[in-house]
Design an enzyme around this catalytic site. Structure first.
Site, mmCIF file in Angstrom:
data_model
loop_
_atom_site.group_PDB
_atom_site.id
_atom_site.type_symbol
_atom_site.label_atom_id
_atom_site.label_comp_id
_atom_site.label_asym_id
_atom_site.label_seq_id
_atom_site.Cartn_x
_atom_site.Cartn_y
_atom_site.Cartn_z
ATOM 1 N N ASN A 145 37.118 43.759 41.372
ATOM 2 C CA ASN A 145 36.147 43.192 42.310
ATOM 3 C C ASN A 145 35.696 41.796 41.915
ATOM 4 O O ASN A 145 35.119 41.084 42.741
ATOM 5 C CB ASN A 145 34.918 44.104 42.415
ATOM 6 C CG ASN A 145 35.256 45.432 43.054
ATOM 7 O OD1 ASN A 145 36.421 45.754 43.266
ATOM 8 N ND2 ASN A 145 34.235 46.197 43.380
ATOM 9 N N ASN A 157 39.239 44.427 47.606
ATOM 10 C CA ASN A 157 38.115 43.749 46.967
ATOM 11 C C ASN A 157 38.539 42.601 46.060
ATOM 12 O O ASN A 157 37.823 41.605 45.926
ATOM 13 C CB ASN A 157 37.283 44.755 46.173
ATOM 14 C CG ASN A 157 36.531 45.719 47.071
ATOM 15 O OD1 ASN A 157 36.132 45.370 48.172
ATOM 16 N ND2 ASN A 157 36.357 46.948 46.609
ATOM 17 N N HIS A 164 47.089 50.076 41.727
ATOM 18 C CA HIS A 164 46.182 48.955 41.996
ATOM 19 C C HIS A 164 46.494 47.755 41.101
ATOM 20 O O HIS A 164 46.066 46.634 41.401
ATOM 21 C CB HIS A 164 44.732 49.415 41.766
ATOM 22 C CG HIS A 164 43.738 48.756 42.664
ATOM 23 N ND1 HIS A 164 44.062 48.167 43.871
ATOM 24 C CD2 HIS A 164 42.385 48.602 42.544
ATOM 25 C CE1 HIS A 164 42.973 47.694 44.448
ATOM 26 N NE2 HIS A 164 41.943 47.929 43.666
#
Length: 260
Positions: free
Chosen positions: A110, A156, A60
């Site tokens: 996020n 996100n 990620h």
């Protein structure tokens, strides 16, 4: 410039003093001058690598890994400075007549968009002058694609950036991969691109990390570290991603700022 090495914002207000020493203090002053001085349109660009702070080796956070390689290529790997106002690490680098602002947000994925949008505001940049580099589940490991605008597709961090920068997401385009020469896997080959004008759409470099077979394994896959076999591909992948970004910015810097 405020006393104590602080930076004065473009609207005349003062930001919190940094308190940096040595190179960090110099970079803070240099950033202030860059913000305050007028610039030719289209000659300053930001490249933001999305990820989770504290988890640099995960899939990620591959966007942050690309930013690290970009900083090394540009000779500013030792110049990262934490900016509390943007909640990010920043480094400035010349690229011909252009200037690059490299940014690694320190907020969770996020909320990455808040850091990117604040830095864009500070440096006087629009969404089309901000490159996002992020992981992409729906592409095989190492596949690179440069995309203009488009939806977040469940990412996100991208959703946060689109929202905070009010980026237009109505049209998209993707680059096509080309031949990388002998010994280079096709999906790691250098990419090419097509030009398309779309105001307020962010260029996004999507870096494939592959999607696991079972949907319930997605979270563990994204937050997990690259396997030893995957890590062998990473150096080539980071080099190809860096080439693509730099080539694209060089091309845009030579003409009107019309998007990728």
């Amino acid at each position: 410039m405020t006393s104590g090495g602080g930076v004065r914002a473009a609207n005349g207000g003062s930001m919190r003093p940094r308190g940096f020493l040595g190179a960090g203090q110099w970079l803070s002053r240099a950033m202030s001058r860059c913000v305050l001085e007028p610039r030719p349109p289209g000659k300053r660009w930001m490249v933001a690598g999305l990820g989770n702070p504290g988890l640099p080796g995960t899939r990620h956070s591959v966007g942050m890994a690309v930013l690290g390689q970009l900083a090394r290529r540009l000779g500013v790997a030792e110049s990262w400075t934490r900016d509390r106002h943007c909640a990010a690490d920043l480094a400035l680098a010349p690229l011909g007549d252009a200037q690059l602002v490299l940014l690694r947000p320190r907020r969770l994925m996020n909320a990455n968009g808040r850091s990117v949008a604040r830095a864009a505001e500070l440096f006087g940049l629009t969404a089309e002058e901000v490159y996002l580099v992020h992981d992409e589940l729906d592409k095989p490991l190492g596949r690179l694609a440069l995309k203009l605008g488009g939806s977040a597709r469940g990412h996100n961090g991208v959703r946060s950036c689109i929202s905070c920068l009010n980026s237009n997401v109505s049209l998209t385009f993707c680059c096509a991969t080309g031949s990388g020469g002998p010994g280079v896997p096709q999906h790691l080959a250098k990419a090419s691109w097509a030009s398309l004008a779309l105001p307020q759409a962010m260029p996004r470099l999507r870096v494939g990390i592959g999607r696991p077979t079972h949907p319930e394994a997605v979270q563990a896959h994204v937050l997990g570290c690259f396997s030893p076999a995957e890590q062998e591909l990473l150096p080539l992948l980071l080099d190809r991603a860096t080439d693509l970004i730099l080539d694209h910015i060089r091309e845009r810097s030579q003409g009107p700022s019309l998007g990728p």
